[in-house]
Design a protein around this motif. Structure first.
Motif, PDB file in Angstrom:
ATOM      1  N   UNK A  46       0.812  -1.233   0.000  1.00  0.00           N
ATOM      2  CA  UNK A  46       0.000   0.000   0.000  1.00  0.00           C
ATOM      3  C   UNK A  46       0.839   1.274   0.000  1.00  0.00           C
ATOM      4  N   UNK A  47       2.136   1.165   0.337  1.00  0.00           N
ATOM      5  CA  UNK A  47       2.993   2.354   0.338  1.00  0.00           C
ATOM      6  C   UNK A  47       3.417   2.755  -1.073  1.00  0.00           C
ATOM      7  N   UNK A  48       3.332   1.813  -1.999  1.00  0.00           N
ATOM      8  CA  UNK A  48       3.782   2.062  -3.365  1.00  0.00           C
ATOM      9  C   UNK A  48       2.878   3.062  -4.091  1.00  0.00           C
ATOM     10  N   UNK A  49       3.470   3.960  -4.894  1.00  0.00           N
ATOM     11  CA  UNK A  49       2.640   4.875  -5.690  1.00  0.00           C
ATOM     12  C   UNK A  49       1.842   4.122  -6.762  1.00  0.00           C
ATOM     13  N   UNK A  50       2.198   2.864  -6.970  1.00  0.00           N
ATOM     14  CA  UNK A  50       1.481   2.032  -7.940  1.00  0.00           C
ATOM     15  C   UNK A  50       0.253   1.362  -7.325  1.00  0.00           C
ATOM     16  N   UNK A  51       0.140   1.376  -6.031  1.00  0.00           N
ATOM     17  CA  UNK A  51      -0.990   0.714  -5.365  1.00  0.00           C
ATOM     18  C   UNK A  51      -2.301   1.370  -5.798  1.00  0.00           C
ATOM     19  N   UNK A  52      -3.309   0.551  -6.052  1.00  0.00           N
ATOM     20  CA  UNK A  52      -4.544   1.088  -6.602  1.00  0.00           C
ATOM     21  C   UNK A  52      -5.445   1.720  -5.547  1.00  0.00           C
ATOM     22  N   UNK A  53      -5.226   3.018  -5.337  1.00  0.00           N
ATOM     23  CA  UNK A  53      -6.083   3.826  -4.479  1.00  0.00           C
ATOM     24  C   UNK A  53      -6.413   5.077  -5.293  1.00  0.00           C
ATOM     25  N   UNK A  54      -7.612   5.143  -5.859  1.00  0.00           N
ATOM     26  CA  UNK A  54      -7.945   6.271  -6.736  1.00  0.00           C
ATOM     27  C   UNK A  54      -7.910   7.614  -6.010  1.00  0.00           C
ATOM     28  N   UNK A  55      -7.479   8.624  -6.725  1.00  0.00           N
ATOM     29  CA  UNK A  55      -7.460   9.978  -6.161  1.00  0.00           C
ATOM     30  C   UNK A  55      -8.177  10.926  -7.114  1.00  0.00           C
ATOM     31  N   UNK A  56      -8.891  11.850  -6.502  1.00  0.00           N
ATOM     32  CA  UNK A  56      -9.616  12.853  -7.274  1.00  0.00           C
ATOM     33  C   UNK A  56      -8.910  14.190  -7.059  1.00  0.00           C
ATOM     34  N   UNK A  57      -8.387  14.738  -8.135  1.00  0.00           N
ATOM     35  CA  UNK A  57      -7.586  15.956  -8.020  1.00  0.00           C
ATOM     36  C   UNK A  57      -7.938  16.950  -9.121  1.00  0.00           C
ATOM     37  N   UNK A  58      -7.915  18.222  -8.746  1.00  0.00           N
ATOM     38  CA  UNK A  58      -8.203  19.279  -9.710  1.00  0.00           C
ATOM     39  C   UNK A  58      -6.937  19.642 -10.482  1.00  0.00           C
TER      40      UNK A  58
END
Ligand SMILES: [Zn+2]
Length: 153
Positions: free
Chosen positions: A16-28
């Protein structure tokens, strides 16, 4: 005793620490909100203006490593935003903070690392701008800072 946690790829106990881990982010970005499947997608897409079709191509790629690799092609390289390098650390930090504030599960997992020293480390990380070596473990430091914020909030 302070333990050290080495992470990089989205595998194993610290996936989960990896930037590749699939946790979607919503950003402007430039006045419009986008959902990126991973922090890596966001970071790679930010090499281009949101109006550039390449931004959308990266946004829609399935695999975060494909998102990284496509930016290494000559056509992508010459169309890169000139201000990206100047802003890349802020971009990564913004992406990581979004990951752990928008995904409760990711936040809970990060908190379980308590006071462990987080080190982005693999063979390639010695060259990458965020791991140990040339990157001075910048990503590990950002994650420890975010963990601090989560634990004290
Ligand atoms: Zn690595």
């Amino acid at each position: 005793m302070v333990t050290e946690i080495k992470f990089c790829s989205p595998v194993g106990k610290w996936w989960f620490l990896s930037p590749y881990a699939e946790f979607p982010i919503n950003i402007e970005v430039d006045g419009k909100f986008y959902t990126f499947q991973t922090v890596e997608h966001y970071y790679q897409a930010m090499k281009f203006y949101a109006t550039d079709e390449r931004f959308n191509t990266i946004l829609n790629l399935k695999n975060p490593d494909d998102a990284r690799l496509i930016t290494k092609t000559p056509e992508y390289k010459i169309n890169r935003r000139l201000d990206f390098d100047k802003n890349k650390f802020d971009i990564m930090e913004k992406g990581l903070r979004a990951k752990f504030t928008q995904n409760l599960k990711a936040a809970e997992m990060l908190k379980t690392t308590r006071n462990a020293v987080l080190v982005k480390s693999c063979k390639e990380c010695y060259k990458c701008g965020f791991g140990i070596g040339s990157g001075q473990n910048r990503m590990g430091k950002i994650l420890m800072q975010i963990r601090e914020e989560l634990l004290s909030s």
